[in-house]
Scaffold this active site. Structure first.
Site, PDB file in Angstrom:
ATOM      1  N   ASN A 189       0.877  33.296 -30.148  1.00  0.00           N
ATOM      2  CA  ASN A 189       0.730  32.662 -31.466  1.00  0.00           C
ATOM      3  C   ASN A 189       1.734  33.069 -32.536  1.00  0.00           C
ATOM      4  O   ASN A 189       1.922  32.333 -33.495  1.00  0.00           O
ATOM      5  CB  ASN A 189      -0.677  32.938 -32.014  1.00  0.00           C
ATOM      6  CG  ASN A 189      -1.750  32.392 -31.096  1.00  0.00           C
ATOM      7  OD1 ASN A 189      -1.739  31.224 -30.763  1.00  0.00           O
ATOM      8  ND2 ASN A 189      -2.659  33.244 -30.671  1.00  0.00           N
ATOM      9  N   TYR A 190       2.348  34.239 -32.409  1.00  0.00           N
ATOM     10  CA  TYR A 190       3.186  34.726 -33.505  1.00  0.00           C
ATOM     11  C   TYR A 190       4.643  34.980 -33.118  1.00  0.00           C
ATOM     12  O   TYR A 190       5.470  35.215 -33.989  1.00  0.00           O
ATOM     13  CB  TYR A 190       2.601  36.016 -34.097  1.00  0.00           C
ATOM     14  CG  TYR A 190       1.294  35.780 -34.809  1.00  0.00           C
ATOM     15  CD1 TYR A 190       1.256  35.143 -36.045  1.00  0.00           C
ATOM     16  CD2 TYR A 190       0.082  36.166 -34.252  1.00  0.00           C
ATOM     17  CE1 TYR A 190       0.057  34.901 -36.699  1.00  0.00           C
ATOM     18  CE2 TYR A 190      -1.121  35.932 -34.897  1.00  0.00           C
ATOM     19  CZ  TYR A 190      -1.121  35.303 -36.127  1.00  0.00           C
ATOM     20  OH  TYR A 190      -2.302  35.064 -36.769  1.00  0.00           O
ATOM     21  N   LEU A 191       4.942  34.987 -31.826  1.00  0.00           N
ATOM     22  CA  LEU A 191       6.297  35.300 -31.388  1.00  0.00           C
ATOM     23  C   LEU A 191       7.019  34.037 -30.943  1.00  0.00           C
ATOM     24  O   LEU A 191       6.565  33.352 -30.029  1.00  0.00           O
ATOM     25  CB  LEU A 191       6.252  36.298 -30.223  1.00  0.00           C
ATOM     26  CG  LEU A 191       5.610  37.648 -30.549  1.00  0.00           C
ATOM     27  CD1 LEU A 191       5.532  38.508 -29.305  1.00  0.00           C
ATOM     28  CD2 LEU A 191       6.379  38.368 -31.642  1.00  0.00           C
ATOM     29  N   SER A 242       8.061  37.937 -35.167  1.00  0.00           N
ATOM     30  CA  SER A 242       9.213  37.496 -34.359  1.00  0.00           C
ATOM     31  C   SER A 242      10.435  38.382 -34.598  1.00  0.00           C
ATOM     32  O   SER A 242      11.123  38.777 -33.652  1.00  0.00           O
ATOM     33  CB  SER A 242       9.543  36.031 -34.660  1.00  0.00           C
ATOM     34  OG  SER A 242       8.494  35.196 -34.197  1.00  0.00           O
ATOM     35  N   SER A 244      -0.384  37.918 -30.016  1.00  0.00           N
ATOM     36  CA  SER A 244       0.931  37.774 -30.654  1.00  0.00           C
ATOM     37  C   SER A 244       1.879  37.000 -29.743  1.00  0.00           C
ATOM     38  O   SER A 244       2.643  36.152 -30.214  1.00  0.00           O
ATOM     39  CB  SER A 244       1.514  39.143 -31.014  1.00  0.00           C
ATOM     40  OG  SER A 244       1.484  40.009 -29.912  1.00  0.00           O
TER      41      SER A 244
END
Length: 564
Positions: free
Chosen positions: A521-523, A394, A518
């Site tokens: 799930n990750y940002l 992020s 990403s």
């Protein structure tokens, strides 16, 4: 206590079986009635038993896929297929190379083409039937609210593909039966009925979990779940909390980094190993890596389970000092290959950890995920290796967007900057994909369009020059209007050409990177929402309808000044 009402999700399984029952319980009877096809072995047609034939179709459907060219896929398939054959078939079918799946493959190709060629009314009818199933089985009642269910259909039998070079690819995924399924709902709800003659494995009333049904798949022996849709309130809240934990790391990350740097010089080798591993988890977004049963799955590793053979040390390489070369299989058997310059104490410690060890020895023999996770919990409540991954992903997106976005660019230019920022994250997280089979052809088509557009621009430039010359000669108002008209057309064509060139750049840069993982799930989606609001980019240019539903909480919450 959550009230799942009638947990309809699983009933779709039953409807599929009921449908099969209407067709004498076996889907394959239908295929023989609608047009015969033959399986050939050693050049001779061979009538297969129903179970053997069904599995043959799984392989035949994939004939034009590169999976069926891989030796491990072929071996696993043939091994599992032979197990399902009758003893007579086993006596005859002993060599996969002598099997000809061509006619079966052609049958499915023709069937697919016929479906595409259906009249509009027929397609609409099929869509209405699918919508009816979605309406009936795709929702549950939770705490009085009608919530959408995510994957309400169980996966049909087929051949396991896996990701990367998975050692179990080609193995037979078996059909899920009601007897395999655990139902979860509330005691006061109407429990879904299993199909006639069947029963559920178990009915549970567990309000501490969010799944509606579960079963164990036969390839990796892992649990599969029917869950709520990502757009549900429960999932949205969980998502939001995940990113809030990652945001909390921002306040303590500098202290954590100072601590692991200090621990590089610790007298305890255990602390040193933990500190170096934590540095890799932080700097390279490596997964912690869990221990697994011997021979259970692929030889995949994470940070804690790295072996000496997975890294090479280079005092100097490509003009950089203290370079560590990583080469190992990570999650989903995706290869992680990276050459990275590390700080001198990390390099010295790695030399120490590798001293007098065999290639197959553990790099961090004093470290396991339990020990590491306990340490992370002590550093910050709720901290795990995944939180580091989410935090670094992020932060990287936010910093890259600030560095790359030019407010003067048009929408296409800003979207290219967004994808480049997202790409930096995907590279950090090692989210790779193989180059799509259609890539070369689609690039060729795009290049042909670019060349045609260039020609149009050149022609339009000549038209403008002609019109200007005419206006110079005549000073006529009609000729002046014509000049403006030709200039407008030229400008429009130039903008179209610029957009196409940006598209080609984006496509080329993105051919081996998977941006979706990403992004979903990750940002923290609030970073994207804030960027869209700040630069006037429609949110649908980044997130499709399903993704907008998943991130509804972020779209409502984030203003253009949001900072992760």
């Amino acid at each position: 206590m959550p009230d799942l009402g009638n947990s309809h999700g699983l009933l779709c399984v039953c409807s599929r079986w009921e449908e099969e029952k209407k067709e004498d319980g076996i889907k394959w009877m239908q295929l023989e009635h609608r047009g015969p096809y033959f399986f050939y072995y050693d050049g001779k047609p061979l009538k297969l038993s129903l179970a053997t034939e069904e599995i043959a179709t799984f392989y035949a459907k994939m004939l034009d896929h590169e999976y069926t060219t891989k030796e491990i896929f072929q071996n696993n398939f043939f091994h599992d297929w032979r197990k399902e054959m009758t003893s007579e078939e086993q006596e005859i079918i002993k060599d996969l190379d002598k099997c000809d799946f061509g006619e079966i493959h052609k049958y499915f190709v023709d069937k697919n083409e016929a479906r595409k060629a259906l009249p509009k009314e027929e397609k609409q009818k099929l869509k209405e039937e699918a919508d009816k199933i979605q309406e009936e089985y795709g929702y549950c009642i939770m705490d009085g609210h009608r919530e959408k269910i995510g994957n309400f259909k169980t996966e049909p039998p087929g051949l396991f593909r896996g990701r990367g070079e998975h050692p179990k690819m080609g193995m037979l995924k078996k059909r899920i039966m009601p007897e395999d399924v655990i139902i979860n709902c509330s005691k006061d709800s109407k429990i879904p009925e299993p199909p006639e003659g069947h029963k559920w494995k178990e009915v549970r009333f567990d309000n501490t979990v969010t799944w509606l049904a579960s079963w164990t798949e036969n390839i990796q022996n892992t649990l599969k779940y029917i869950m709520l849709n990502p757009s549900s309130k429960l999932k949205g809240e969980k998502d939001w909390q995940k990113y809030e934990v990652a945001r909390r790391l921002k306040d303590v990350v500098h202290t954590i980094r100072a601590q692991y740097r200090k621990d590089w010089k610790s007298k305890e080798i255990k602390k040193r190993q933990r500190a170096v591993a934590l540095y890799f988890i932080d700097k390279l977004a490596l997964r912690a890596g869990n221990e697994k049963e011997e021979g259970e799955t692929a030889d995949t590793v994470g940070c804690c389970s790295l072996r000496v053979e997975h890294i090479q040390l280079h005092p100097q390489l490509d003009g950089q000092e203290h370079v560590v070369e990583f080469d190992f299989l990570g999650k989903d058997s995706i290869r992680y290959y990276n050459k990275v310059s590390v700080e001198k104490p990390v390099f010295k410690n790695l030399q120490l950890f590798m001293k007098n060890k065999d290639p197959s020895d553990d790099l961090f023999e004093h470290l396991n995920t339990t020990f590491l996770n306990k340490h992370l919990q002590d550093l910050m409540d709720g901290l795990t290796a995944k939180v580091f991954r989410t935090y670094n992903a992020s932060i990287t997106l936010q910093e890259q967007l600030k560095a790359l976005t030019n407010s003067e660019d048009n929408v296409a230019g800003k979207l290219l900057s967004y994808n480049r920022a997202n790409r930096a994250v995907a590279i950090l997280c090692n989210h790779q994909r193989s180059i799509p089979k259609t890539f070369a052809r689609s690039m060729q088509v795009l290049q042909e369009k670019i060349d045609a557009k260039k020609k149009q621009v050149e022609e339009a430039q000549e038209e403008v020059k002609k019109a200007e010359d005419e206006f110079k000669d005549t000073k006529d108002s009609k000729a002046e209007v014509n000049v403006e008209k030709k200039k407008k057309l030229l400008k429009r064509l130039e903008e179209q050409l610029a957009r196409m060139n940006i598209q080609a750049t984006d496509k080329e840069e993105n051919k081996q990177i998977a941006l979706g993982t990403s992004k979903l799930n990750y940002l923290d989606p609030r970073i994207t929402v804030a960027w869209c609001k700040k630069f006037g980019i429609p949110i649908e240019k980044i997130y499709n309808k399903t993704q907008r539903e998943k991130f509804a909480w972020a779209i409502d919450m984030a203003g253009e000044d949001f900072e992760f």
